[in-house]
Scaffold this active site. Structure first.
Site, short mmCIF file in Angstrom:
data_model
loop_
_atom_site.label_atom_id
_atom_site.label_comp_id
_atom_site.label_asym_id
_atom_site.label_seq_id
_atom_site.Cartn_x
_atom_site.Cartn_y
_atom_site.Cartn_z
N CYS A 244 -4.93 12.91 13.33
CA CYS A 244 -5.59 11.64 13.03
C CYS A 244 -5.47 10.73 14.24
O CYS A 244 -4.89 11.12 15.25
CB CYS A 244 -5.01 10.99 11.78
SG CYS A 244 -3.45 10.18 12.04
N ARG B 104 0.47 14.56 13.49
CA ARG B 104 0.98 14.39 12.13
C ARG B 104 0.95 15.65 11.26
O ARG B 104 0.24 15.72 10.26
CB ARG B 104 0.23 13.24 11.44
CG ARG B 104 0.42 11.93 12.16
CD ARG B 104 -0.30 10.80 11.49
NE ARG B 104 0.41 10.29 10.32
CZ ARG B 104 -0.06 9.31 9.55
NH1 ARG B 104 -1.21 8.77 9.82
NH2 ARG B 104 0.64 8.89 8.53
N ARG C 114 -8.51 -0.77 4.56
CA ARG C 114 -7.62 0.26 4.01
C ARG C 114 -6.27 -0.35 3.64
O ARG C 114 -5.58 0.17 2.78
CB ARG C 114 -7.35 1.36 5.05
CG ARG C 114 -8.54 2.17 5.39
CD ARG C 114 -8.14 3.26 6.33
NE ARG C 114 -7.13 4.11 5.69
CZ ARG C 114 -6.63 5.20 6.23
NH1 ARG C 114 -7.05 5.59 7.41
NH2 ARG C 114 -5.75 5.91 5.61
N LYS D 24 0.84 -1.22 0.00
CA LYS D 24 0.00 0.00 0.00
C LYS D 24 0.87 1.26 0.00
O LYS D 24 0.65 2.18 -0.78
CB LYS D 24 -0.91 -0.01 1.25
CG LYS D 24 -1.54 1.33 1.56
CD LYS D 24 -2.43 1.26 2.79
CE LYS D 24 -1.75 1.42 4.12
NZ LYS D 24 -1.42 2.81 4.52
N ASN D 25 1.86 1.29 0.90
CA ASN D 25 2.62 2.52 1.09
C ASN D 25 3.68 2.77 0.01
O ASN D 25 4.39 3.78 0.05
CB ASN D 25 3.25 2.54 2.49
CG ASN D 25 2.18 2.72 3.56
OD1 ASN D 25 1.03 3.04 3.25
ND2 ASN D 25 2.55 2.49 4.82
N ASP E 182 4.67 0.51 12.15
CA ASP E 182 3.50 -0.17 11.58
C ASP E 182 3.39 -1.63 12.02
O ASP E 182 2.43 -2.31 11.65
CB ASP E 182 3.53 -0.08 10.05
CG ASP E 182 3.25 1.34 9.56
OD1 ASP E 182 2.73 2.15 10.35
OD2 ASP E 182 3.55 1.63 8.38
N1 EPU Z 1 6.18 14.65 10.98
C1 EPU Z 1 6.22 15.99 11.25
N2 EPU Z 1 6.19 16.88 10.21
C2 EPU Z 1 6.11 16.47 8.91
C3 EPU Z 1 6.06 15.09 8.64
C4 EPU Z 1 6.11 14.20 9.71
O1 EPU Z 1 6.28 16.41 12.41
O2 EPU Z 1 6.07 17.32 8.02
C5 EPU Z 1 6.26 13.68 12.09
C6 EPU Z 1 4.99 12.82 12.22
O3 EPU Z 1 3.99 13.49 12.96
C7 EPU Z 1 5.52 11.58 12.88
C8 EPU Z 1 6.94 11.44 12.29
O4 EPU Z 1 7.26 12.73 11.78
O5 EPU Z 1 5.60 11.77 14.27
C9 EPU Z 1 7.08 10.44 11.18
O6 EPU Z 1 5.99 10.52 10.29
P1 EPU Z 1 6.13 10.24 8.73
O7 EPU Z 1 6.01 11.52 7.98
O8 EPU Z 1 7.33 9.40 8.45
O9 EPU Z 1 4.82 9.38 8.44
P2 EPU Z 1 3.98 9.43 7.13
O10 EPU Z 1 4.89 9.62 5.98
O11 EPU Z 1 2.83 10.35 7.28
C10 EPU Z 1 4.16 6.89 6.51
C11 EPU Z 1 3.21 5.75 6.34
C12 EPU Z 1 2.67 5.34 7.70
C13 EPU Z 1 3.83 4.96 8.61
C14 EPU Z 1 4.83 6.11 8.70
C15 EPU Z 1 6.06 5.78 9.49
C16 EPU Z 1 2.31 6.11 4.13
C17 EPU Z 1 1.15 6.47 3.28
N3 EPU Z 1 2.13 6.16 5.46
O12 EPU Z 1 3.40 7.96 7.08
O13 EPU Z 1 1.84 4.20 7.48
O14 EPU Z 1 3.35 4.64 9.89
O15 EPU Z 1 5.24 6.51 7.37
O16 EPU Z 1 6.74 4.72 8.94
O17 EPU Z 1 3.36 5.77 3.63
C18 EPU Z 1 0.10 2.69 7.93
O18 EPU Z 1 0.34 2.15 6.84
O19 EPU Z 1 -0.65 2.18 8.80
C19 EPU Z 1 0.72 3.98 8.24
C20 EPU Z 1 0.25 4.80 9.18
#
Ligand code: EPU
Length: 419
Positions: free
Chosen positions: A118, A123, A398, A22-23, A306
């Protein structure tokens, strides 16, 4: 609303077959906005989040044909005219924000709803915005939307303040069409980032260093179309791996499926799991009872957030006390209260959970507020005595393709019931 009925106690046995990730599929779909030529993505899983992303692209004017039976999506973004990810879609799926980088890079304008908080934490997307700003976009935040504009992005140094997976992806996609070189510092090293970069390279992008914290991208005038197979879902594989371990099962995984799960495999071995090398496959055998092992989540290659909830379900009946630390998201222990209702002994203090293994769990009606928490409750249901009824399973839909079918093929009694 559908529920999942799980009859314990089960022992998983047989061959696992991973779906596409998915990701990785989500960013690859967003990346098709970078080209006006046709693209074919293969191994795309039939999931609700993928449906949301295809609906978003279709609303923008992309033409898509998705053959769910073969996992093939044909996309033609030549007619894209609406440069917006509206609130209704971003609210249901945060990954919609992945359209920001491609839209502003190719069309010079993007309007993307701010996602808001969320179930697993606040996030924010400040790093995504800082990245496109570093590339020269003007950002305006108003009425709950990000408005990003640039005549043409210009290559730049993009220092990420924290490791963010989709933030790195947005930066990388935007930089492929910028003028000159960009360097993403403190980039996420997740395999899904590498998969996206492989796809971008297949479209003609010049990228080096993905999979490491420094990614170099030489921008180009335009990208071509092409065909690309999405990687196997390591989180889905990890979920079944933990399921096999905690049920004392025996499941065969391909080496490809477990390629990015070194640490979870290592920790499972410490917990008493046996892993046998059989040509192209790893045959995983769980012990009668797991031994408690601590985990701390962090960006790749550390233990994935995850898989944290699933690990906790496994530790709930392990022999001994384990400490589970969640260092990526601030609120990702929503499964704990439900596991307690099944008889687990878990105490949470901030980002730390102390799990005292109990001899057995008992089935109960449970519900979850996010995808991976739901998966952990399914796993707990497999080892619980009696019946577990999981509601709100739209979370599972999802991210887990044909979950009940795959579990049934491994010998579990899991049935979806409509209400
Ligand atoms: N963060 C910030 N600012 C930003 C971006 C992130 O503060 O601009 C913080 C987030 O709040 C969090 C940390 O940085 O505390 C890491 O978040 P990250 O941005 O890496 O997460 P994401 O890219 O939104 C993806 C996956 C998630 C997975 C995370 C961590 C996708 C679509 N989603 O989310 O997947 O948990 O990386 O590996 O790729 C899931 O599949 O269940 C899922 C939640």
């Amino acid at each position: 609303m559908d529920t999942l009925l799980i009859e314990g106690v089960a022992r998983l046995a047989g061959d696992f077959h991973a779906s596409g990730a998915k990701n990785a599929a989500l960013p690859c779909l967003a990346a098709t906005l970078l080209t006006s030529q046709p693209v074919r993505l293969r191994n795309v899983p039939a999931l609700r989040d993928i449906r949301t992303m295809t609906a978003l692209l279709a609303e923008m004017g992309a033409r898509l044909v998705w053959d769910e039976a073969t996992g093939t999506v044909d996309i033609d973004c030549s007619g894209v005219f609406r440069l917006e990810a509206p609130y209704d879609l971003v609210r249901t799926m945060r990954a919609s924000v992945l359209c920001l980088g491609p839209l502003v890079a190719r069309y010079g304008h993007a309007r993307v709803s701010l996602p808001g908080g969320c179930a697993i934490g606040e996030r924010p997307i400040d790093q995504h915005l800082a990245a496109v700003e570093a590339l020269g976009a003007r950002i305006d935040l108003s009425h709950g939307y990000v408005d990003a504009r640039a005549r043409r992005l210009v290559g730049a140094r993009i220092p990420m303040e924290m490791v963010t997976v989709t933030g790195t992806m947005n930066a990388a996609m935007a930089a492929t069409l910028a003028r000159g070189e960009s360097v993403i510092e403190n980039a996420a090293c997740e395999p899904e980032v590498v998969d996206l970069c492989d796809f971008l390279r297949a479209m003609g992008a010049e990228i080096e260093g993905d999979g490491s914290p420094t990614i170099h991208i030489q921008g180009c005038e335009e990208l071509a179309g092409g065909e690309f197979p999405v990687m196997a879902d390591r989180i889905e594989a990890g979920t079944y791996l933990i399921g096999c371990a905690m049920t004392g099962g025996r499941v065969c995984f391909t080496k490809e499926e477990l390629r990015h799960l070194h640490l979870p495999l290592d920790l499972l071995t410490r917990a008493g799991v046996h892993v046998a090398d059989e040509d192209e496959a790893w045959v995983v055998t769980g012990p009668e009872r797991l031994t408690a092992v601590d985990v701390t989540t962090a960006p790749y290659p550390a233990f994935p957030t995850d898989l944290q909830a699933q690990w906790m379900a496994a530790m709930a009946t392990a022999d001994g006390v384990s400490v589970v630390r969640e260092e990526v998201f601030e609120n990702r222990f929503m499964h704990v209260s439900e596991l307690l209702r099944m008889g687990a002994d878990i105490r949470v203090d901030g980002s730390t959970a102390v799990v005292r293994g109990v001899p057995a769990l008992s089935g109960a009606p449970v519900m979850a507020t996010d995808l991976r928490a739901s998966a952990s409750l399914v796993l707990a249901g497999l080892i619980a005595r009696g019946e577990t009824r999981l509601s709100r399973i739209y979370h599972l839909d999802r991210g887990y393709e044909r979950l009940e079918e795959k579990l049934a093929a491994l010998g579990a009694r899991v049935v979806r019931e409509g209400s």
